[in-house]
Design a protein around this motif. Structure first.
Motif, short mmCIF file in Angstrom:
data_model
loop_
_atom_site.label_atom_id
_atom_site.label_comp_id
_atom_site.label_asym_id
_atom_site.label_seq_id
_atom_site.Cartn_x
_atom_site.Cartn_y
_atom_site.Cartn_z
N LEU A 102 19.71 3.91 100.91
CA LEU A 102 20.27 4.19 99.18
C LEU A 102 21.85 4.46 99.47
N THR A 103 22.38 5.38 100.41
CA THR A 103 23.75 5.89 100.55
C THR A 103 24.33 4.52 100.84
N THR A 104 24.20 3.69 101.73
CA THR A 104 24.69 2.42 102.19
C THR A 104 24.86 1.53 101.04
N LEU A 164 24.72 1.97 97.81
CA LEU A 164 25.59 2.61 96.74
C LEU A 164 27.19 2.59 97.15
N ALA A 165 27.50 2.55 98.57
CA ALA A 165 28.81 2.44 98.91
C ALA A 165 29.17 1.11 98.69
N MET A 166 28.47 0.08 99.05
CA MET A 166 28.76 -1.45 98.97
C MET A 166 28.34 -2.05 97.82
N ALA A 167 27.76 -1.62 96.71
CA ALA A 167 26.93 -2.44 95.65
C ALA A 167 28.49 -2.86 94.87
N TYR A 168 29.51 -2.26 94.82
CA TYR A 168 30.61 -2.96 94.28
C TYR A 168 30.96 -4.64 94.54
N ILE A 169 30.61 -4.83 95.54
CA ILE A 169 30.70 -6.46 95.99
C ILE A 169 29.68 -7.24 95.13
N LEU A 170 28.87 -6.91 94.63
CA LEU A 170 27.97 -7.71 93.52
C LEU A 170 28.90 -8.13 92.26
N PHE A 171 29.61 -7.13 91.99
CA PHE A 171 30.64 -7.50 91.00
C PHE A 171 32.11 -8.26 91.47
N VAL A 172 32.56 -7.60 92.37
CA VAL A 172 33.99 -8.10 92.64
C VAL A 172 33.65 -9.47 93.35
N ASN A 173 32.67 -9.74 94.32
CA ASN A 173 32.55 -11.01 94.69
C ASN A 173 32.28 -12.15 93.69
N THR A 174 31.61 -11.78 92.66
CA THR A 174 31.42 -12.47 91.59
C THR A 174 32.71 -12.81 90.66
N ASP A 175 33.59 -11.84 90.58
CA ASP A 175 34.77 -11.92 89.85
C ASP A 175 35.81 -12.99 90.73
N ILE A 176 35.74 -12.72 92.03
CA ILE A 176 36.67 -13.54 92.82
C ILE A 176 36.05 -14.97 92.81
N ALA A 193 26.12 8.13 108.71
CA ALA A 193 26.61 9.52 108.23
C ALA A 193 25.44 10.33 107.61
N ALA A 194 24.66 9.43 106.79
CA ALA A 194 23.63 10.10 106.12
C ALA A 194 22.46 10.44 106.89
N GLY A 195 22.50 9.95 108.23
CA GLY A 195 21.29 10.28 109.08
C GLY A 195 20.82 8.82 109.47
N GLY A 196 21.02 7.61 108.92
CA GLY A 196 20.36 6.31 109.48
C GLY A 196 20.58 6.04 110.70
N ARG A 197 19.49 5.93 111.48
CA ARG A 197 19.63 5.54 112.81
C ARG A 197 18.90 4.39 113.27
N THR A 198 18.09 3.60 112.43
CA THR A 198 17.14 2.53 112.76
C THR A 198 17.30 1.38 111.58
N VAL A 214 16.53 -2.06 105.94
CA VAL A 214 15.29 -2.59 105.21
C VAL A 214 15.47 -1.95 103.54
N VAL A 215 15.69 -0.84 103.63
CA VAL A 215 15.77 0.16 102.31
C VAL A 215 17.03 -0.57 101.46
N THR A 216 18.10 -0.62 102.15
CA THR A 216 19.13 -1.19 101.51
C THR A 216 19.09 -2.90 100.90
N ALA A 217 18.29 -3.50 101.78
CA ALA A 217 18.02 -4.73 101.39
C ALA A 217 17.21 -5.08 100.12
N ALA A 218 16.00 -4.05 100.01
CA ALA A 218 15.30 -3.91 99.09
C ALA A 218 16.10 -3.41 97.74
N LEU A 219 16.81 -2.79 97.86
CA LEU A 219 17.97 -2.35 96.53
C LEU A 219 18.81 -3.43 96.02
N PHE A 220 19.17 -4.33 96.98
CA PHE A 220 19.93 -5.76 96.62
C PHE A 220 19.06 -6.45 95.91
#
Length: 433
Positions: free
Chosen positions: A22-24, A26-38, A313-318, A323-329
Protein backbone atom coordinates in the motif's frame (compact mmCIF):
# COMPACT_ATOMS: atom_id res chain seq x y z
CA UNK A 1 2.34 -18.88 -0.29
CA UNK A 2 4.51 -18.46 2.77
CA UNK A 3 7.04 -20.91 1.33
CA UNK A 4 6.84 -19.45 -2.18
CA UNK A 5 7.70 -15.90 -1.14
CA UNK A 6 9.92 -16.90 1.79
CA UNK A 7 8.28 -14.93 4.58
CA UNK A 8 10.18 -16.72 7.35
CA UNK A 9 13.46 -16.49 5.49
CA UNK A 10 13.09 -12.72 5.13
CA UNK A 11 11.59 -12.19 8.60
CA UNK A 12 8.33 -10.71 7.36
CA UNK A 13 4.59 -11.42 7.41
CA UNK A 14 1.39 -10.99 5.39
CA UNK A 15 0.43 -7.85 7.31
CA UNK A 16 3.80 -6.18 6.94
CA UNK A 17 3.98 -7.01 3.22
CA UNK A 18 0.44 -5.70 2.67
CA UNK A 19 1.26 -2.38 4.37
CA UNK A 20 4.46 -2.14 2.30
CA UNK A 21 2.48 -2.75 -0.89
CA UNK A 22 0.00 0.00 0.00
CA UNK A 23 2.86 2.38 0.84
CA UNK A 24 4.53 1.76 -2.52
CA UNK A 25 1.25 2.32 -4.36
CA UNK A 26 0.56 5.63 -2.62
CA UNK A 27 4.13 6.77 -3.33
CA UNK A 28 3.74 6.22 -7.07
CA UNK A 29 -0.02 6.62 -7.68
CA UNK A 30 0.69 10.05 -9.16
CA UNK A 31 1.90 8.33 -12.36
CA UNK A 32 -1.70 7.42 -13.22
CA UNK A 33 -2.52 11.08 -13.71
CA UNK A 34 0.85 12.51 -14.73
CA UNK A 35 1.46 9.89 -17.43
CA UNK A 36 -2.05 10.47 -18.79
CA UNK A 37 -1.45 14.22 -18.85
CA UNK A 38 1.88 13.88 -20.68
CA UNK A 39 0.87 11.28 -23.28
CA UNK A 40 -2.45 12.96 -24.07
CA UNK A 41 -0.40 15.90 -25.37
CA UNK A 42 0.34 13.70 -28.40
CA UNK A 43 -3.33 13.34 -29.23
CA UNK A 44 -3.77 9.98 -27.51
CA UNK A 45 -7.13 9.38 -25.80
CA UNK A 46 -6.76 10.31 -22.08
CA UNK A 47 -9.17 7.64 -20.83
CA UNK A 48 -7.41 4.90 -22.78
CA UNK A 49 -3.99 6.10 -21.58
CA UNK A 50 -5.20 6.04 -17.96
CA UNK A 51 -6.37 2.44 -18.37
CA UNK A 52 -3.17 1.43 -20.19
CA UNK A 53 -1.08 3.03 -17.44
CA UNK A 54 -2.90 1.18 -14.65
CA UNK A 55 -2.88 -2.16 -16.49
CA UNK A 56 0.77 -2.00 -17.53
CA UNK A 57 1.74 -1.10 -13.95
CA UNK A 58 -0.37 -3.95 -12.56
CA UNK A 59 0.96 -6.54 -15.03
CA UNK A 60 4.60 -5.49 -14.77
CA UNK A 61 4.51 -5.31 -10.97
CA UNK A 62 2.77 -8.68 -10.73
CA UNK A 63 5.43 -10.31 -12.91
CA UNK A 64 8.17 -8.73 -10.80
CA UNK A 65 6.57 -10.07 -7.62
CA UNK A 66 5.73 -13.59 -8.81
CA UNK A 67 8.77 -14.30 -11.02
CA UNK A 68 11.63 -12.30 -9.47
CA UNK A 69 10.18 -12.21 -5.92
CA UNK A 70 11.22 -8.59 -5.41
CA UNK A 71 9.24 -5.86 -3.58
CA UNK A 72 9.69 -3.59 -6.59
CA UNK A 73 6.83 -1.99 -8.52
CA UNK A 74 6.79 -0.99 -12.19
CA UNK A 75 4.89 1.65 -14.16
CA UNK A 76 5.38 3.89 -17.22
CA UNK A 77 8.59 5.73 -16.44
CA UNK A 78 8.93 9.44 -15.86
CA UNK A 79 11.39 10.87 -18.35
CA UNK A 80 10.67 8.15 -20.84
CA UNK A 81 7.08 9.35 -21.16
CA UNK A 82 8.32 12.93 -21.63
CA UNK A 83 10.77 11.71 -24.26
CA UNK A 84 7.97 9.79 -25.97
CA UNK A 85 5.60 12.75 -26.07
CA UNK A 86 7.73 15.86 -26.42
CA UNK A 87 10.87 14.62 -28.18
CA UNK A 88 9.62 11.80 -30.40
CA UNK A 89 6.01 12.63 -31.28
CA UNK A 90 5.93 16.42 -31.00
CA UNK A 91 9.63 17.15 -31.62
CA UNK A 92 10.45 14.69 -34.42
CA UNK A 93 6.93 14.58 -35.82
CA UNK A 94 6.67 10.80 -35.48
CA UNK A 95 3.11 9.47 -35.19
CA UNK A 96 2.32 8.22 -31.67
CA UNK A 97 1.43 4.80 -33.10
CA UNK A 98 4.90 4.51 -34.64
CA UNK A 99 6.41 5.67 -31.34
CA UNK A 100 4.51 2.89 -29.52
CA UNK A 101 5.96 0.42 -32.02
CA UNK A 102 9.40 1.77 -31.12
CA UNK A 103 8.69 1.14 -27.44
CA UNK A 104 7.54 -2.40 -28.27
CA UNK A 105 10.71 -3.17 -30.25
CA UNK A 106 12.94 -1.76 -27.48
CA UNK A 107 11.16 -4.09 -25.04
CA UNK A 108 11.75 -7.10 -27.31
CA UNK A 109 15.45 -6.21 -27.63
CA UNK A 110 15.60 -5.82 -23.85
CA UNK A 111 14.08 -9.30 -23.46
CA UNK A 112 16.69 -10.79 -25.79
CA UNK A 113 19.68 -9.17 -24.10
CA UNK A 114 18.27 -10.21 -20.72
CA UNK A 115 17.94 -13.83 -21.84
CA UNK A 116 21.44 -13.92 -23.34
CA UNK A 117 22.95 -12.03 -20.38
CA UNK A 118 24.76 -9.37 -22.40
CA UNK A 119 23.75 -6.56 -20.06
CA UNK A 120 27.23 -6.50 -18.45
CA UNK A 121 28.82 -5.82 -21.85
CA UNK A 122 26.49 -2.90 -22.51
CA UNK A 123 26.84 -1.46 -19.01
CA UNK A 124 30.64 -1.57 -19.22
CA UNK A 125 30.68 -0.05 -22.71
CA UNK A 126 29.02 3.23 -21.74
CA UNK A 127 30.95 5.36 -19.24
CA UNK A 128 29.33 6.01 -15.89
CA UNK A 129 29.59 9.78 -16.35
CA UNK A 130 27.34 9.70 -19.41
CA UNK A 131 24.80 7.56 -17.55
CA UNK A 132 24.72 10.06 -14.69
CA UNK A 133 24.55 13.00 -17.09
CA UNK A 134 21.66 11.42 -19.00
CA UNK A 135 19.67 10.88 -15.81
CA UNK A 136 20.29 14.44 -14.64
CA UNK A 137 19.49 15.89 -18.05
CA UNK A 138 16.19 14.04 -18.16
CA UNK A 139 15.46 15.45 -14.70
CA UNK A 140 16.05 19.02 -15.90
CA UNK A 141 13.93 18.36 -18.98
CA UNK A 142 11.03 17.08 -16.86
CA UNK A 143 11.35 20.01 -14.44
CA UNK A 144 11.34 22.44 -17.37
CA UNK A 145 8.10 20.92 -18.64
CA UNK A 146 6.63 21.25 -15.15
CA UNK A 147 7.66 24.91 -14.85
CA UNK A 148 6.12 25.56 -18.27
CA UNK A 149 2.85 23.85 -17.31
CA UNK A 150 2.75 25.82 -14.07
CA UNK A 151 3.06 29.08 -15.98
CA UNK A 152 6.24 29.98 -14.10
CA UNK A 153 8.31 29.81 -17.30
CA UNK A 154 6.81 31.20 -20.50
CA UNK A 155 7.94 31.91 -24.07
CA UNK A 156 9.58 35.28 -24.67
CA UNK A 157 10.51 36.66 -28.11
CA UNK A 158 13.41 38.70 -26.75
CA UNK A 159 14.99 36.13 -24.41
CA UNK A 160 13.47 32.85 -25.72
CA UNK A 161 12.07 32.11 -22.25
CA UNK A 162 11.10 34.34 -19.35
CA UNK A 163 9.27 34.54 -16.04
CA UNK A 164 5.51 34.14 -16.26
CA UNK A 165 2.76 36.12 -14.56
CA UNK A 166 3.36 34.98 -10.98
CA UNK A 167 0.08 36.42 -9.67
CA UNK A 168 -2.06 34.55 -12.19
CA UNK A 169 -4.48 32.38 -10.16
CA UNK A 170 -3.58 29.08 -11.88
CA UNK A 171 0.14 29.82 -11.51
CA UNK A 172 -0.36 30.55 -7.80
CA UNK A 173 -2.15 27.21 -7.48
CA UNK A 174 0.83 25.42 -9.04
CA UNK A 175 3.26 27.28 -6.76
CA UNK A 176 1.10 26.27 -3.79
CA UNK A 177 1.32 22.65 -4.95
CA UNK A 178 5.10 22.84 -5.27
CA UNK A 179 5.50 24.26 -1.76
CA UNK A 180 3.14 21.68 -0.22
CA UNK A 181 4.86 18.78 -2.00
CA UNK A 182 8.30 19.99 -0.94
CA UNK A 183 7.20 20.32 2.68
CA UNK A 184 5.69 16.83 2.70
CA UNK A 185 8.80 15.25 1.21
CA UNK A 186 11.19 17.18 3.46
CA UNK A 187 9.14 16.01 6.45
CA UNK A 188 9.55 12.42 5.24
CA UNK A 189 5.95 11.65 4.25
CA UNK A 190 5.73 8.49 2.16
CA UNK A 191 3.95 9.32 -1.07
CA UNK A 192 4.56 13.04 -0.64
CA UNK A 193 4.15 13.69 -4.37
CA UNK A 194 0.76 11.96 -4.45
CA UNK A 195 -0.53 13.71 -1.33
CA UNK A 196 0.74 17.02 -2.68
CA UNK A 197 -1.40 16.51 -5.78
CA UNK A 198 -4.44 15.66 -3.65
CA UNK A 199 -4.04 18.79 -1.52
CA UNK A 200 -3.53 20.94 -4.63
CA UNK A 201 -6.73 19.56 -6.17
CA UNK A 202 -8.66 20.33 -2.98
CA UNK A 203 -7.24 23.86 -2.89
CA UNK A 204 -8.16 24.30 -6.55
CA UNK A 205 -11.76 23.24 -5.94
CA UNK A 206 -12.08 25.45 -2.84
CA UNK A 207 -10.88 28.50 -4.79
CA UNK A 208 -13.01 27.66 -7.84
CA UNK A 209 -10.00 27.13 -10.12
CA UNK A 210 -10.86 23.45 -10.56
CA UNK A 211 -14.37 22.14 -11.13
CA UNK A 212 -15.36 19.26 -8.80
CA UNK A 213 -15.56 15.84 -10.52
CA UNK A 214 -18.98 14.55 -11.53
CA UNK A 215 -18.13 11.38 -9.61
CA UNK A 216 -15.21 9.68 -7.91
CA UNK A 217 -15.79 6.11 -9.00
CA UNK A 218 -16.87 5.16 -12.51
CA UNK A 219 -16.66 2.44 -15.14
CA UNK A 220 -13.26 1.41 -16.50
CA UNK A 221 -12.32 3.57 -19.48
CA UNK A 222 -12.15 1.77 -22.83
CA UNK A 223 -8.70 0.69 -23.98
CA UNK A 224 -9.82 0.51 -27.62
CA UNK A 225 -8.34 3.87 -28.78
CA UNK A 226 -4.78 2.73 -27.93
CA UNK A 227 -4.84 -1.08 -27.68
CA UNK A 228 -2.83 -2.68 -30.49
CA UNK A 229 -2.27 0.67 -32.21
CA UNK A 230 1.48 0.00 -32.11
CA UNK A 231 0.90 -2.26 -35.13
CA UNK A 232 -1.76 -0.16 -36.85
CA UNK A 233 0.61 2.13 -38.70
CA UNK A 234 2.19 3.09 -41.99
CA UNK A 235 5.11 0.67 -42.20
CA UNK A 236 7.01 3.06 -44.46
CA UNK A 237 7.53 5.18 -41.35
CA UNK A 238 9.15 2.30 -39.47
CA UNK A 239 12.35 1.72 -41.46
CA UNK A 240 13.84 5.16 -40.84
CA UNK A 241 16.91 6.57 -39.12
CA UNK A 242 14.67 8.58 -36.85
CA UNK A 243 12.91 5.53 -35.45
CA UNK A 244 16.20 3.64 -35.08
CA UNK A 245 17.59 6.42 -32.90
CA UNK A 246 14.32 6.53 -30.96
CA UNK A 247 14.46 2.77 -30.28
CA UNK A 248 18.10 2.98 -29.18
CA UNK A 249 17.27 5.87 -26.84
CA UNK A 250 14.28 4.04 -25.34
CA UNK A 251 16.51 1.01 -24.81
CA UNK A 252 19.42 3.01 -23.39
CA UNK A 253 17.44 5.04 -20.88
CA UNK A 254 15.23 2.14 -19.78
CA UNK A 255 18.16 -0.26 -19.45
CA UNK A 256 20.23 1.88 -17.13
CA UNK A 257 17.29 3.38 -15.28
CA UNK A 258 16.07 -0.12 -14.48
CA UNK A 259 19.52 -1.42 -13.52
CA UNK A 260 20.12 1.55 -11.21
CA UNK A 261 16.69 1.33 -9.59
CA UNK A 262 16.87 -2.43 -9.06
CA UNK A 263 20.29 -2.17 -7.46
CA UNK A 264 19.35 0.79 -5.23
CA UNK A 265 16.12 -0.74 -3.91
CA UNK A 266 17.59 -4.25 -3.56
CA UNK A 267 20.57 -2.84 -1.67
CA UNK A 268 18.24 -1.00 0.72
CA UNK A 269 16.39 -4.28 1.32
CA UNK A 270 19.68 -6.07 2.04
CA UNK A 271 19.57 -8.36 -0.99
CA UNK A 272 22.89 -7.31 -2.55
CA UNK A 273 25.75 -9.63 -1.64
CA UNK A 274 29.35 -9.15 -2.85
CA UNK A 275 28.13 -6.34 -5.12
CA UNK A 276 25.89 -8.81 -6.94
CA UNK A 277 22.14 -8.68 -7.35
CA UNK A 278 20.47 -12.10 -7.00
CA UNK A 279 17.82 -13.00 -9.59
CA UNK A 280 18.85 -9.94 -11.62
CA UNK A 281 18.05 -11.76 -14.86
CA UNK A 282 14.46 -12.45 -13.76
CA UNK A 283 14.01 -8.87 -12.60
CA UNK A 284 15.25 -7.44 -15.91
CA UNK A 285 13.09 -9.92 -17.80
CA UNK A 286 10.04 -8.77 -15.84
CA UNK A 287 10.85 -5.15 -16.68
CA UNK A 288 11.39 -5.77 -20.40
CA UNK A 289 8.24 -7.89 -20.70
CA UNK A 290 6.23 -5.11 -19.05
CA UNK A 291 7.61 -2.61 -21.58
CA UNK A 292 6.42 -4.67 -24.56
CA UNK A 293 3.04 -5.38 -22.94
CA UNK A 294 2.63 -1.69 -22.08
CA UNK A 295 3.30 -0.69 -25.69
CA UNK A 296 0.59 -3.06 -26.88
CA UNK A 297 -1.84 -1.62 -24.33
CA UNK A 298 -0.95 1.93 -25.32
CA UNK A 299 1.63 3.56 -23.07
CA UNK A 300 5.29 4.52 -23.08
CA UNK A 301 8.11 2.45 -21.57
CA UNK A 302 7.27 0.64 -18.33
CA UNK A 303 10.15 0.46 -15.87
CA UNK A 304 11.05 -0.18 -12.23
CA UNK A 305 10.18 2.65 -9.84
CA UNK A 306 12.56 4.00 -7.23
CA UNK A 307 9.45 4.85 -5.13
CA UNK A 308 9.48 1.14 -4.32
CA UNK A 309 12.07 2.08 -1.71
CA UNK A 310 9.22 3.53 0.37
CA UNK A 311 7.64 0.08 0.53
CA UNK A 312 10.95 -1.48 1.51
CA UNK A 313 11.29 1.13 4.25
CA UNK A 314 7.83 0.06 5.47
CA UNK A 315 9.05 -3.53 5.82
CA UNK A 316 8.49 -5.05 2.37
CA UNK A 317 10.97 -7.83 1.64
CA UNK A 318 9.29 -10.20 -0.81
CA UNK A 319 7.34 -10.26 -4.04
CA UNK A 320 4.08 -10.31 -2.07
CA UNK A 321 4.56 -6.57 -1.58
CA UNK A 322 4.50 -6.21 -5.38
CA UNK A 323 1.41 -8.42 -5.64
CA UNK A 324 -0.45 -6.07 -3.29
CA UNK A 325 0.71 -3.01 -5.23
CA UNK A 326 -0.40 -4.62 -8.51
CA UNK A 327 -3.85 -5.34 -7.06
CA UNK A 328 -4.23 -1.69 -6.01
CA UNK A 329 -3.40 -0.52 -9.55
CA UNK A 330 -6.24 -2.71 -10.78
CA UNK A 331 -8.59 -1.13 -8.23
CA UNK A 332 -7.42 2.30 -9.45
CA UNK A 333 -8.97 1.55 -12.85
CA UNK A 334 -12.34 2.55 -11.40
CA UNK A 335 -11.17 6.05 -10.41
CA UNK A 336 -10.73 7.51 -13.89
CA UNK A 337 -13.39 10.23 -13.28
CA UNK A 338 -10.77 11.96 -11.13
CA UNK A 339 -8.86 12.76 -14.33
CA UNK A 340 -11.14 15.77 -14.74
CA UNK A 341 -9.65 17.48 -11.67
CA UNK A 342 -6.00 16.69 -12.45
CA UNK A 343 -5.08 19.81 -14.42
CA UNK A 344 -1.63 20.90 -15.61
CA UNK A 345 -1.25 22.97 -12.44
CA UNK A 346 -1.78 19.81 -10.39
CA UNK A 347 0.73 17.67 -12.28
CA UNK A 348 3.35 20.43 -12.63
CA UNK A 349 4.61 20.09 -9.01
CA UNK A 350 5.06 16.33 -9.49
CA UNK A 351 7.15 16.91 -12.62
CA UNK A 352 9.33 19.47 -10.88
CA UNK A 353 9.87 17.28 -7.79
CA UNK A 354 10.79 14.24 -9.92
CA UNK A 355 13.19 16.45 -11.87
CA UNK A 356 14.90 17.52 -8.65
CA UNK A 357 15.29 13.92 -7.53
CA UNK A 358 16.78 12.85 -10.88
CA UNK A 359 19.22 15.77 -10.93
CA UNK A 360 20.94 14.35 -7.83
CA UNK A 361 23.12 12.17 -10.09
CA UNK A 362 25.11 15.30 -11.02
CA UNK A 363 27.12 14.84 -7.84
CA UNK A 364 28.52 11.56 -9.20
CA UNK A 365 30.22 13.18 -12.20
CA UNK A 366 33.95 14.02 -11.94
CA UNK A 367 33.78 17.69 -12.93
CA UNK A 368 37.51 18.18 -12.31
CA UNK A 369 38.37 16.27 -15.50
CA UNK A 370 37.54 18.51 -18.45
CA UNK A 371 37.40 15.64 -20.92
CA UNK A 372 34.58 14.23 -18.79
CA UNK A 373 32.94 17.53 -17.87
CA UNK A 374 32.43 18.69 -21.49
CA UNK A 375 30.30 15.76 -22.80
CA UNK A 376 28.53 15.42 -19.45
CA UNK A 377 27.62 19.11 -19.18
CA UNK A 378 26.42 19.40 -22.77
CA UNK A 379 24.37 16.21 -22.39
CA UNK A 380 22.63 17.73 -19.38
CA UNK A 381 21.94 21.22 -20.73
CA UNK A 382 21.07 20.15 -24.29
CA UNK A 383 18.02 18.17 -23.17
CA UNK A 384 15.96 21.07 -21.78
CA UNK A 385 17.41 23.68 -24.16
CA UNK A 386 16.67 21.67 -27.33
CA UNK A 387 13.52 20.12 -25.83
CA UNK A 388 14.90 16.70 -26.76
CA UNK A 389 16.34 13.91 -24.61
CA UNK A 390 17.68 12.15 -27.72
CA UNK A 391 19.63 15.25 -28.77
CA UNK A 392 21.30 15.51 -25.38
CA UNK A 393 22.34 11.85 -25.42
CA UNK A 394 23.58 12.14 -29.02
CA UNK A 395 25.74 15.19 -28.25
CA UNK A 396 27.31 13.46 -25.26
CA UNK A 397 28.03 10.27 -27.20
CA UNK A 398 29.70 12.24 -30.00
CA UNK A 399 31.84 14.47 -27.78
CA UNK A 400 33.00 11.79 -25.34
CA UNK A 401 35.25 9.87 -27.79
CA UNK A 402 36.61 13.18 -29.11
CA UNK A 403 37.61 14.56 -25.72
CA UNK A 404 38.99 11.24 -24.51
CA UNK A 405 41.12 10.70 -27.64
CA UNK A 406 42.38 14.29 -27.43
CA UNK A 407 43.37 13.72 -23.81
CA UNK A 408 45.30 10.59 -24.78
CA UNK A 409 42.82 8.22 -23.15
CA UNK A 410 41.61 6.52 -26.35
CA UNK A 411 42.26 3.04 -24.96
CA UNK A 412 39.78 3.70 -22.14
CA UNK A 413 36.95 4.20 -24.63
CA UNK A 414 35.05 1.00 -25.37
CA UNK A 415 34.81 0.04 -29.10
CA UNK A 416 31.02 0.23 -28.84
CA UNK A 417 31.34 3.93 -28.01
CA UNK A 418 33.19 4.52 -31.29
CA UNK A 419 30.40 2.74 -33.15
CA UNK A 420 27.80 4.90 -31.40
CA UNK A 421 29.86 7.98 -32.30
CA UNK A 422 29.25 7.34 -36.00
CA UNK A 423 25.62 6.31 -35.41
CA UNK A 424 24.75 9.57 -33.67
CA UNK A 425 26.85 11.59 -36.11
CA UNK A 426 24.75 10.10 -38.91
CA UNK A 427 21.67 10.98 -36.89
CA UNK A 428 22.54 14.68 -36.86
CA UNK A 429 23.47 14.66 -40.54
CA UNK A 430 20.11 13.05 -41.31
CA UNK A 431 18.20 15.65 -39.28
CA UNK A 432 20.02 18.47 -41.05
CA UNK A 433 18.98 17.35 -44.54
Amino acid sequence: MDRYFGFKEHGTSYGREAIAGLTTFLAMAYILFVNTDILSATGMDPGAVFTATALSAAIGTLIMGLVANYPIALAPGMGLNAFFAFSVVIGLGIDWKVALFGVFVSGIIFIIISLFKVRELIINAIPAELKYASAAGIGLFIAFIGLKQAGIVVADEATVVGLGHMLKPTTLLAIFGIIVSVILIVRGFKGGIFYGMVITVIAGMVTGLIDPPASIVGPVQSLAPTFGQAFNLDWSEVLTWKLLIVILTFLFVDFFDTAGTLYAVANQAGFVKDNKLPRAGKALLADSTATSVGAILGTSTTTAYVESASGVAAGGRTGFTSVVTAALFLVALFFSPLLAVVTEQVTAPALIIVGILMASSLKLIDWNKFEIAVPAFLTVVAMPLTYSIATGIAIGFILYPITMVTKGRAKEVHPIMYVLFFVFLGYFIFLSE
